[in-house]
Motif scaffolding. Sequence first.
Motif, PDB file in Angstrom:
ATOM      1  N   ASP A  15       0.852  -1.184   0.038  1.00  0.00           N
ATOM      2  CA  ASP A  15       0.108  -0.056   0.056  1.00  0.00           C
ATOM      3  C   ASP A  15       0.604   1.227   0.032  1.00  0.00           C
ATOM      4  O   ASP A  15       0.217   2.325  -0.005  1.00  0.00           O
ATOM      5  CB  ASP A  15      -0.895   0.115   1.273  1.00  0.00           C
ATOM      6  CG  ASP A  15      -0.192  -0.028   2.500  1.00  0.00           C
ATOM      7  OD1 ASP A  15       0.891   0.024   2.483  1.00  0.00           O
ATOM      8  OD2 ASP A  15      -0.956  -0.622   3.585  1.00  0.00           O
ATOM      9  N   GLY A  16       2.044   1.079  -0.016  1.00  0.00           N
ATOM     10  CA  GLY A  16       2.946   2.380   0.126  1.00  0.00           C
ATOM     11  C   GLY A  16       3.269   3.085   1.300  1.00  0.00           C
ATOM     12  O   GLY A  16       3.791   4.248   1.271  1.00  0.00           O
TER      13      GLY A  16
ATOM     14  N   ILE B   9      12.638   7.840 -11.593  1.00  0.00           N
ATOM     15  CA  ILE B   9      11.629   8.106 -10.637  1.00  0.00           C
ATOM     16  C   ILE B   9      10.882   9.324 -11.378  1.00  0.00           C
ATOM     17  O   ILE B   9       9.488   9.247 -11.496  1.00  0.00           O
ATOM     18  CB  ILE B   9      12.444   9.080  -9.653  1.00  0.00           C
ATOM     19  CG1 ILE B   9      13.027   8.146  -8.760  1.00  0.00           C
ATOM     20  CG2 ILE B   9      11.363   9.725  -8.782  1.00  0.00           C
ATOM     21  CD1 ILE B   9      13.943   8.552  -7.612  1.00  0.00           C
ATOM     22  N   ASP B  10      11.356  10.182 -12.228  1.00  0.00           N
ATOM     23  CA  ASP B  10      10.443  11.044 -13.239  1.00  0.00           C
ATOM     24  C   ASP B  10       9.581  10.469 -14.045  1.00  0.00           C
ATOM     25  O   ASP B  10       8.508  11.033 -14.370  1.00  0.00           O
ATOM     26  CB  ASP B  10      11.621  11.967 -13.780  1.00  0.00           C
ATOM     27  CG  ASP B  10      12.216  12.921 -12.870  1.00  0.00           C
ATOM     28  OD1 ASP B  10      11.675  13.249 -11.791  1.00  0.00           O
ATOM     29  OD2 ASP B  10      13.341  13.498 -13.411  1.00  0.00           O
ATOM     30  N   ALA B  11      10.209   9.570 -14.658  1.00  0.00           N
ATOM     31  CA  ALA B  11       9.233   8.668 -15.597  1.00  0.00           C
ATOM     32  C   ALA B  11       8.075   7.918 -14.905  1.00  0.00           C
ATOM     33  O   ALA B  11       6.980   7.847 -15.373  1.00  0.00           O
ATOM     34  CB  ALA B  11      10.029   7.447 -16.345  1.00  0.00           C
ATOM     35  N   LYS B  12       8.266   7.593 -13.770  1.00  0.00           N
ATOM     36  CA  LYS B  12       7.184   6.846 -12.924  1.00  0.00           C
ATOM     37  C   LYS B  12       6.116   7.972 -12.522  1.00  0.00           C
ATOM     38  O   LYS B  12       4.816   7.673 -12.440  1.00  0.00           O
ATOM     39  CB  LYS B  12       7.772   6.148 -11.686  1.00  0.00           C
ATOM     40  CG  LYS B  12       8.344   4.797 -11.715  1.00  0.00           C
ATOM     41  CD  LYS B  12       9.038   4.001 -10.662  1.00  0.00           C
ATOM     42  CE  LYS B  12       9.218   2.574 -10.813  1.00  0.00           C
ATOM     43  NZ  LYS B  12       8.253   1.751 -11.084  1.00  0.00           N
TER      44      LYS B  12
ATOM     45  N   GLU C   2       2.606   6.930 -11.435  1.00  0.00           N
ATOM     46  CA  GLU C   2       2.841   5.686 -10.540  1.00  0.00           C
ATOM     47  C   GLU C   2       3.469   6.624  -9.139  1.00  0.00           C
ATOM     48  O   GLU C   2       4.359   6.067  -8.615  1.00  0.00           O
ATOM     49  CB  GLU C   2       3.950   4.762 -10.956  1.00  0.00           C
ATOM     50  CG  GLU C   2       3.433   3.961 -12.165  1.00  0.00           C
ATOM     51  CD  GLU C   2       4.413   3.172 -12.889  1.00  0.00           C
ATOM     52  OE1 GLU C   2       5.373   2.648 -12.016  1.00  0.00           O
ATOM     53  OE2 GLU C   2       4.351   2.761 -14.028  1.00  0.00           O
ATOM     54  N   SER C   3       2.783   7.467  -8.601  1.00  0.00           N
ATOM     55  CA  SER C   3       3.131   8.041  -7.608  1.00  0.00           C
ATOM     56  C   SER C   3       2.055   8.420  -6.441  1.00  0.00           C
ATOM     57  O   SER C   3       1.094   8.109  -6.896  1.00  0.00           O
ATOM     58  CB  SER C   3       3.712   9.570  -7.695  1.00  0.00           C
ATOM     59  OG  SER C   3       2.856  10.194  -8.332  1.00  0.00           O
TER      60      SER C   3
END
Length: 307
Positions: A38-39, A218-221, A226-227
């Motif tokens: 769940d992050g 990270i930038d691509a996600k 995806e954040s």
Amino acid sequence: MRAIWTGSIAFGLVNVPVKLYSATESHDVNMHQVHEKDGGRIRNQHRCQECGKVVESDDMVKAYDDGENRVILTKDDFEALPADENDDLEVLQFVPNDQIDPIMLEKSYFLEPTSKTPKSYLLLRQTLEDTDRTAIVTITLRTRTRLATLRVCGKVLMIQTLRWADEIRDVDFKGVDSQAKISKKELDMSAKLVESYSEDFTPEEFNDDYQEELRKLIDAKIDKGESLDLEKAFGDEEEDEEPGGDVIDLMEALQKSVDSSRSSKKGSASSKKGSSTSGAKKSSGKSGAKKSSGKSSSSNSGKKKTG
């Protein structure tokens, strides 16, 4: 940048008010552990092995364990230790720049002049440059007194904390004592290889590829959605301390420091001279006594000198 220490450089009667700033910072991407499902952020808990309860930081103390005995040290115990409580960065000696082995260097700090008329700061900087000297100093950071170097870095003065001599490991690798023969041809070829790579060092030309690729990932996600929404981090607190006082008469302080140093040297020389004179009288007395006993004074005198 935020000052982490405020005080003065002190050598002789000269006082240079300064603030201390960390000279380096990490460019690594800051990361922490989360629950993959769940992050959710994972928080560490300190649990006592004896009672099994979670212990808060206020209830924690330090202990030394040698395998047989455990000694608990409280906050009061540490406060009783002879840590330097003044705000002076005391100069112990000035040494040639090339006598500082890089293996002893630790963390670097910049020193900012805080006086309204920073003449003493500029004077010390210029003197270190002209004499090719580095100052060995002591400074107290976070209750610990550290040994450090004070040197010139561009237009500013820099502090670099030092490891203590007994913290440098002794090594005895068998390979370095090998008797393998190296031919002149091998040396020449090795020198040519070194020469082919030789150029001036420009650190700006080198990049941390791993960290750059990590940031791209990270930038691509983030672009793909995806954040997670996270709370903004708190900013650094502002430094409110006032600058130190000015040096009123720099030349007078310098002259008094020099005179004081000369006086101490003269006193030491006089003490040695008086001691040698006293020794000569004692020697003379002993020689006379030996004459009356029928022994050769020249022989005894010769023995006394060689001894």
